[in-house]
Design a protein around this motif. Structure first.
Motif, PDB file in Angstrom:
ATOM      1  N   ILE A 154      -1.624   1.663  -8.863  1.00 40.44           N
ATOM      2  CA  ILE A 154      -2.861   1.563  -8.151  1.00 40.44           C
ATOM      3  C   ILE A 154      -2.679   0.076  -7.525  1.00 40.44           C
ATOM      4  O   ILE A 154      -2.135  -0.836  -8.214  1.00 40.44           O
ATOM      5  CB  ILE A 154      -3.805   1.330  -9.397  1.00 40.44           C
ATOM      6  N   LEU A 155      -3.057   0.040  -6.213  1.00 40.54           N
ATOM      7  CA  LEU A 155      -3.097  -1.260  -5.632  1.00 40.54           C
ATOM      8  C   LEU A 155      -4.489  -2.044  -5.919  1.00 40.54           C
ATOM      9  O   LEU A 155      -5.589  -1.518  -5.619  1.00 40.54           O
ATOM     10  CB  LEU A 155      -2.942  -1.153  -4.086  1.00 40.54           C
ATOM     11  N   ILE A 156      -4.466  -3.069  -6.429  1.00 42.30           N
ATOM     12  CA  ILE A 156      -5.600  -3.803  -7.013  1.00 42.30           C
ATOM     13  C   ILE A 156      -5.739  -5.322  -6.025  1.00 42.30           C
ATOM     14  O   ILE A 156      -4.873  -6.210  -6.026  1.00 42.30           O
ATOM     15  CB  ILE A 156      -5.757  -4.482  -8.374  1.00 42.30           C
ATOM     16  N   GLU A 214       0.814  -1.326  -0.068  1.00 45.37           N
ATOM     17  CA  GLU A 214      -0.127  -0.064  -0.030  1.00 45.37           C
ATOM     18  C   GLU A 214       0.845   1.198   0.207  1.00 45.37           C
ATOM     19  O   GLU A 214       0.637   2.375  -0.918  1.00 45.37           O
ATOM     20  CB  GLU A 214      -0.925   0.195   1.219  1.00 45.37           C
ATOM     21  N   ALA A 215       1.953   0.998   0.602  1.00 47.97           N
ATOM     22  CA  ALA A 215       2.917   2.422   0.956  1.00 47.97           C
ATOM     23  C   ALA A 215       3.342   2.687  -0.232  1.00 47.97           C
ATOM     24  O   ALA A 215       3.677   3.683  -0.673  1.00 47.97           O
ATOM     25  CB  ALA A 215       3.683   2.398   2.314  1.00 47.97           C
ATOM     26  N   LYS A 216       4.032   1.704  -1.010  1.00 50.55           N
ATOM     27  CA  LYS A 216       4.894   1.654  -2.236  1.00 50.55           C
ATOM     28  C   LYS A 216       3.731   2.192  -3.476  1.00 50.55           C
ATOM     29  O   LYS A 216       4.491   3.240  -4.113  1.00 50.55           O
ATOM     30  CB  LYS A 216       5.311   0.249  -2.898  1.00 50.55           C
ATOM     31  N   CYS A 217       2.940   1.878  -3.270  1.00 51.00           N
ATOM     32  CA  CYS A 217       1.889   2.089  -4.563  1.00 51.00           C
ATOM     33  C   CYS A 217       1.715   3.559  -4.178  1.00 51.00           C
ATOM     34  O   CYS A 217       1.535   4.406  -5.192  1.00 51.00           O
ATOM     35  CB  CYS A 217       0.706   1.247  -4.438  1.00 51.00           C
ATOM     36  N   GLN A 218       1.262   3.933  -3.051  1.00 42.39           N
ATOM     37  CA  GLN A 218       0.869   5.474  -2.682  1.00 42.39           C
ATOM     38  C   GLN A 218       2.015   6.366  -3.200  1.00 42.39           C
ATOM     39  O   GLN A 218       1.830   7.219  -3.897  1.00 42.39           O
ATOM     40  CB  GLN A 218       0.756   5.642  -1.226  1.00 42.39           C
ATOM     41  N   SER A 219       3.336   5.910  -2.719  1.00 42.07           N
ATOM     42  CA  SER A 219       4.299   6.827  -3.210  1.00 42.07           C
ATOM     43  C   SER A 219       4.758   6.733  -4.680  1.00 42.07           C
ATOM     44  O   SER A 219       5.357   7.807  -5.042  1.00 42.07           O
ATOM     45  CB  SER A 219       5.527   6.590  -2.236  1.00 42.07           C
ATOM     46  N   HIS A 242      -8.047  -7.520   7.411  1.00 41.98           N
ATOM     47  CA  HIS A 242      -7.166  -7.984   8.456  1.00 41.98           C
ATOM     48  C   HIS A 242      -5.840  -7.095   8.724  1.00 41.98           C
ATOM     49  O   HIS A 242      -5.349  -6.884   9.845  1.00 41.98           O
ATOM     50  CB  HIS A 242      -6.845  -9.321   8.439  1.00 41.98           C
ATOM     51  N   ALA A 243      -5.362  -6.617   7.594  1.00 39.20           N
ATOM     52  CA  ALA A 243      -4.194  -5.946   7.664  1.00 39.20           C
ATOM     53  C   ALA A 243      -4.346  -4.294   7.643  1.00 39.20           C
ATOM     54  O   ALA A 243      -3.384  -3.715   7.827  1.00 39.20           O
ATOM     55  CB  ALA A 243      -3.419  -6.066   6.212  1.00 39.20           C
ATOM     56  N   GLY A 244      -5.711  -3.913   7.554  1.00 36.87           N
ATOM     57  CA  GLY A 244      -6.188  -2.480   7.797  1.00 36.87           C
ATOM     58  C   GLY A 244      -5.622  -1.570   6.787  1.00 36.87           C
ATOM     59  O   GLY A 244      -5.281  -0.595   6.790  1.00 36.87           O
ATOM     60  N   ILE A 245      -5.566  -2.278   5.438  1.00 33.27           N
ATOM     61  CA  ILE A 245      -5.340  -1.313   4.368  1.00 33.27           C
ATOM     62  C   ILE A 245      -6.639  -0.924   3.424  1.00 33.27           C
ATOM     63  O   ILE A 245      -7.615  -1.526   3.605  1.00 33.27           O
ATOM     64  CB  ILE A 245      -4.233  -1.862   3.395  1.00 33.27           C
ATOM     65  N   ARG A 246      -6.272   0.249   2.844  1.00 31.87           N
ATOM     66  CA  ARG A 246      -7.367   0.503   1.673  1.00 31.87           C
ATOM     67  C   ARG A 246      -7.033   0.518   0.338  1.00 31.87           C
ATOM     68  O   ARG A 246      -6.559   1.715   0.149  1.00 31.87           O
ATOM     69  CB  ARG A 246      -8.036   2.005   2.254  1.00 31.87           C
ATOM     70  N   PRO A 247      -7.135  -0.496  -0.689  1.00 30.83           N
ATOM     71  CA  PRO A 247      -6.633  -0.563  -1.883  1.00 30.83           C
ATOM     72  C   PRO A 247      -7.285   0.549  -2.532  1.00 30.83           C
ATOM     73  O   PRO A 247      -8.449   0.863  -2.108  1.00 30.83           O
ATOM     74  CB  PRO A 247      -6.887  -1.900  -2.246  1.00 30.83           C
TER      75      PRO A 247
END
Ligand SMILES: Cc1ncc(COP(=O)(O)O)c(C=O)c1O
Length: 373
Positions: A203-205, A194-199, A224-229
């Protein structure tokens, strides 16, 4: 005409189904712990689902996406509410592969890039080429006009770093790999992606086609990982047997007219089926049931020394058996009348209905223990 012979078939013909149970044409009864690859989410032929579809069939079954369809809107609102993504946008299609095709296309439209990173042992579907063979520049994204896909090992941050660059349109990953044998991305790895795609403006699918829809004890496994793709793809359990696929799209991604499209996606019957599934999931608290029975199974299965490894979350479980126990899946089916799935080389895949009962869960444990003695 004969059928195109691509499926290895069991010589069993289900003619009736209810809840977690199937009956064949001879009246034999089977416990279904596979649901046609995680499709049966609320149980076979649930009365509310059957009534909703039947009532709708008597009103209107289909009209194209060129007119308003309030059922689609209701479905999207309910899905937003139950999944924890009320601010996302929904695009409806007909299958998992189509959902992923649209996700890759969208990522490419948004970024103008065409490189994609995927993971070893991943499975995302069986389509290719239709858009690329379409002569309409408005709907062909850079990805469709020629792309590069790089596969890296799951949970390997170094390998990922080496493949990741400014050309990456999308990273696509399953919430839990299903066909690949219930391989789990670590929560920390999903956060890293998530962090890599943001920076990087990529796009994280999250492909939640098998792992989504409440199966793991949260609506989507990645939660479960608390991310928002940026994009979440879903299908299988969405329609409990009615073919539905969908794409949940981050609010920052803006549509234009004609950007995506499909003839059948989100038709009246599909919308009503999808809505009925969500209503049953909510009313019968099926996500909590999946979490509880999944934890129970995992606890009990870990006590069986013949099992080499157990992986999974909620009601998405993989049981690795040694080579000498290759027949266990067939024995469960033919001796105990229990359907399970498999992943190669020797993993039993459990993907039962989220409405499975404690007694049904115990039937499986008793049968498996007998076969592992
Ligand atoms: C994770 C995942 N993605 C995509 C697909 C493709 O879905 P469909 O067969 O509906 O095209 C599948 C099907 O097994 C899947 O498990």
């Amino acid at each position: 005409m004969k059928l195109f012979d691509v499926y290895p078939l069991f010589n069993i013909t289900p003619v009736k189904a209810q809840g977690s149970w199937l009956w064949d044409e001879k009246g034999e009864k089977y416990l279904d712990l596979y649901g046609g690859h995680a499709v049966i989410s609320i149980g076979h032929s649930h009365p509310h689902y059957v009534k909703s579809l039947t009532d709708q069939l008597n009103k209107i079954a289909f009209y194209s996406n060129s007119v308003q369809n309030n059922l689609q809107v209701k479905f999207a609102e309910k899905l937003g509410q139950l999944s924890g993504y009320p601010d996302y946008q929904l695009f409806l299609c007909n299958s998992g592969a189509e959902a992923n095709e649209n996700a890759l296309k969208l990522a490419s439209f948004v970024t103008g890039r065409k490189k994609v990173i995927a993971f070893k042992k991943a499975f995302h579907g069986r389509t290719s080429g239709a858009v690329a063979a379409t002569d309409n520049p408005k709907i062909v994204a850079p990805f469709n006009a020629g792309h590069e896909i790089v596969f890296v090992p799951l949970n390997d941050e170094n390998a990922f770093e080496q493949a990741f660059d400014k050309n990456v349109a999308a990273v696509i990953i399953e919430g839990i790999q299903g066909v690949g044998g219930i391989q789990m991305p670590e929560d920390s790895f999903l956060k890293f992606l998530e962090a890599k795609c943001q920076s990087n403006g990529s796009i994280l699918i999250l492909d939640e086609i098998q792992s989504g829809y409440g199966r793991t004890g949260k609506f989507f496994a990645h939660q479960h990982a608390g991310i928002r793709p940026h994009l979440i793809t879903t299908a299988k359990g969405m329609g409990n047997g009615f073919p539905i696929g969908g794409l949940l799209i981050h609010p920052d991604i803006k549509p234009w007219s004609g950007m995506l499209g499909t003839t059948f996606g989100g038709n009246y019957l599909a919308s009503v089926a999808g809505l009925a599934v969500l209503e049953v999931m909510e009313n019968e608290k099926l996500i909590v049931n999946a979490a509880n029975l999944g934890n129970y199974w995992l606890r009990e299965l870990k006590k069986l020394p013949a099992i080499t490894e157990i992986r999974g979350r909620g009601l998405m479980i993989g049981i690795d058996l040694p080579d000498g126990l290759k027949n266990v899946r067939n024995d469960l089916l033919f001796k105990h009348h229990i359907f399970t799935g498999e992943a190669k080389p020797n993993t039993i895949r459990l993907l039962p209905s989220l409405a499975m009962t404690q007694d049904e869960a115990d039937l499986f444990l008793t049968a498996l223990k007998k076969e592992l003695q």
